[in-house]
Design a protein around this motif. Structure first.
Motif, PDB file in Angstrom:
ATOM      1  N   ASN A 198      -2.185   6.001   7.113  1.00 37.99           N
ATOM      2  CA  ASN A 198      -2.158   6.225   8.552  1.00 37.99           C
ATOM      3  C   ASN A 198      -3.411   5.667   9.225  1.00 37.99           C
ATOM      4  N   ALA A 199      -3.474   5.784  10.532  1.00 37.26           N
ATOM      5  CA  ALA A 199      -4.526   5.137  11.315  1.00 37.26           C
ATOM      6  C   ALA A 199      -5.902   5.741  11.085  1.00 37.26           C
TER       7      ALA A 199
ATOM      8  N   GLU B 293       0.812  -1.222   0.000  1.00 34.93           N
ATOM      9  CA  GLU B 293       0.000   0.000   0.000  1.00 34.93           C
ATOM     10  C   GLU B 293       0.845   1.271   0.000  1.00 34.93           C
ATOM     11  N   ASP B 294       2.173   1.135  -0.022  1.00 37.12           N
ATOM     12  CA  ASP B 294       3.059   2.300  -0.015  1.00 37.12           C
ATOM     13  C   ASP B 294       3.314   2.811  -1.427  1.00 37.12           C
ATOM     14  N   SER B 295       3.669   4.087  -1.519  1.00 41.30           N
ATOM     15  CA  SER B 295       4.102   4.646  -2.804  1.00 41.30           C
ATOM     16  C   SER B 295       5.313   5.536  -2.569  1.00 41.30           C
ATOM     17  N   LEU B 296       6.231   5.481  -3.511  1.00 43.66           N
ATOM     18  CA  LEU B 296       7.514   6.174  -3.389  1.00 43.66           C
ATOM     19  C   LEU B 296       7.402   7.616  -3.866  1.00 43.66           C
ATOM     20  N   LEU B 297       8.017   8.533  -3.124  1.00 42.18           N
ATOM     21  CA  LEU B 297       8.086   9.927  -3.538  1.00 42.18           C
ATOM     22  C   LEU B 297       9.488  10.433  -3.226  1.00 42.18           C
TER      23      LEU B 297
ATOM     24  N   ASP C  47      -1.420  13.893   5.070  1.00 47.75           N
ATOM     25  CA  ASP C  47      -1.820  14.570   6.302  1.00 47.75           C
ATOM     26  C   ASP C  47      -0.630  15.025   7.135  1.00 47.75           C
ATOM     27  N   ARG C  48       0.403  14.164   7.230  1.00 46.80           N
ATOM     28  CA  ARG C  48       1.583  14.492   8.037  1.00 46.80           C
ATOM     29  C   ARG C  48       2.845  14.130   7.278  1.00 46.80           C
ATOM     30  N   PHE C  49       3.836  14.996   7.405  1.00 47.42           N
ATOM     31  CA  PHE C  49       5.194  14.717   6.939  1.00 47.42           C
ATOM     32  C   PHE C  49       6.027  14.479   8.188  1.00 47.42           C
TER      33      PHE C  49
ATOM     34  N   ARG D 126      -7.768  15.199   9.443  1.00 50.01           N
ATOM     35  CA  ARG D 126      -7.011  14.109  10.077  1.00 50.01           C
ATOM     36  C   ARG D 126      -5.801  14.663  10.829  1.00 50.01           C
ATOM     37  N   SER D 127      -5.091  15.596  10.208  1.00 49.38           N
ATOM     38  CA  SER D 127      -3.907  16.138  10.869  1.00 49.38           C
ATOM     39  C   SER D 127      -4.298  16.892  12.139  1.00 49.38           C
ATOM     40  N   HIS D 128      -5.450  17.582  12.112  1.00 47.95           N
ATOM     41  CA  HIS D 128      -5.915  18.272  13.316  1.00 47.95           C
ATOM     42  C   HIS D 128      -6.228  17.262  14.422  1.00 47.95           C
TER      43      HIS D 128
END
Length: 348
Positions: A76-77, A51-55, A122-124, A328-330
């Motif tokens: 993420n969760a 389910e991952d993707s490379l950037l 949402d988050r780095f 989500r980030s909030h």
């Protein structure tokens, strides 16, 4: 953003030369880390979760690559996506922006502004970053672990000289007992030998985990495949082992990069506990590193007591993150604040 610094994503077909650039730049980072080298990143990129993707982002100045930020977009969760440093599933440290110190602040600023324009995250999150990099990102950060290390003298006796006489005597007696039992230190020679040592490492690690009823992070098809690829392709892989009666009873696995040894994994046969194989092997590996002129033995993250036998020096590892402003980030921010509040209440 400084108009001279441009940020570009790298397509998969163009990654091979970028990995070479990573190794070149990593050697000139403020702390050269094997886990920022092309060998580690290439192997990690070939072992993503489904389910991952490379950037992979590069920062250029006048057409030349000045920095590389290899990321993975992961679920993420809360059903969204997080951007994390490539390979963090396999617990590398330290990691960080692959850039020379003179370029890092401007490259981090360019990446910061670029990422805010990238959708669908949402988050780095940067895990296991050293303190000197935090100011360049200008992001909230918290300490998450420590990384013990030992600066090595050329003469191993100088290292032992730091111990009290009784401790030196006990260490030497322990090693002498093993050697007089017919044991010896062995090490990897080439990629063919690496496979033999890696097979032994996985077998010993599994045996030890079963004995202690532990759930290990150093097992599973993806983990094994990644390290077999590194053992076959990377010239930086190193193994040290203890051989007793033609049998490997302990193995240390690590990487040698920029004259530093990165101590990644160890396993030993619990059936030989009376000979203290783990302690003996660490003693002999440190002695060998000194004789080769290795300047630092990096124990990697964790404050296990056996590391404290050899050093009282450590670097603090930090996690810093940037949130994009999604619901989500909030919510993650609220959850993080709640966890910190609970910790403070329990600490009273």
């Amino acid at each position: 953003m400084n108009p001279d610094f441009t940020v570009e994503p790298v397509v998969k077909a163009d990654l091979c030369p970028v990995w070479d650039v990573c190794t070149e730049i990593a050697q000139n980072m403020s702390y050269p880390s094997f886990f920022c080298s092309g060998d580690w990143l290439k192997a990690s990129a070939e072992h993503l979760c489904r389910e991952d993707s490379l950037l992979v982002l590069v920062v250029k100045l006048d057409g030349r690559i000045k920095a590389v930020l290899p990321l993975v977009s992961k679920p993420n969760a809360l059903g969204g996506r997080d951007l994390r440093f490539l390979g963090t599933d396999f617990y590398p440290d330290p990691v960080g922006l692959i850039s020379r110190p003179c370029d890092r602040a401007r490259c981090a600023k360019a990446l910061h502004e670029y990422l805010l324009k990238v959708p669908d995250w949402d988050r780095f999150i940067l895990d296991w970053v050293l303190e000197d990099e935090l100011a360049d990102w200008n992001l909230p950060a918290k300490s998450v672990s420590v990384e013990p290390f030992k600066i090595l003298p050329r003469n191993f006796d100088d290292l032992l000289g730091e111990f009290k006489q009784k401790k030196r005597y006990n260490l030497r007696s322990m090693v002498r007992k093993f050697l007089e039992s017919g044991g010896e230190l062995v090490s990897s020679v080439d990629n063919g030998t690496h496979t033999f040592f890696l097979d032994a490492l996985f077998a010993l690690h599994q045996k030890r985990a079963l004995e202690r009823a532990l759930e290990s992070t150093f097992e599973g098809g993806r983990v094994e495949s990644l390290h077999r690829l590194l053992a076959q392709e990377s010239s930086m892989v190193r193994f040290y082992g203890l051989r007793l009666h033609d049998k490997l009873i302990a193995v240390i696995y690590g990487f040698e990069f920029c004259n530093r040894f990165f101590y990644y994994q160890v396993a030993h046969d619990p059936a030989y506990g009376d000979l203290s194989p783990g302690s003996v092997l660490l003693f002999l590996a440190l002695e060998n590193c000194c004789s080769k002129g290795v300047t630092e033995f990096n124990f990697l993250q964790g404050d296990e007591s056996y590391k404290g036998i050899w050093t009282n020096e450590s670097r603090v590892l930090y996690r810093c993150d940037m949130k994009r402003g999604t619901w989500r980030s909030h919510l993650f921010s609220v959850l993080d604040q709640s966890k910190e509040l609970c910790k403070r209440v329990r600490g009273r």
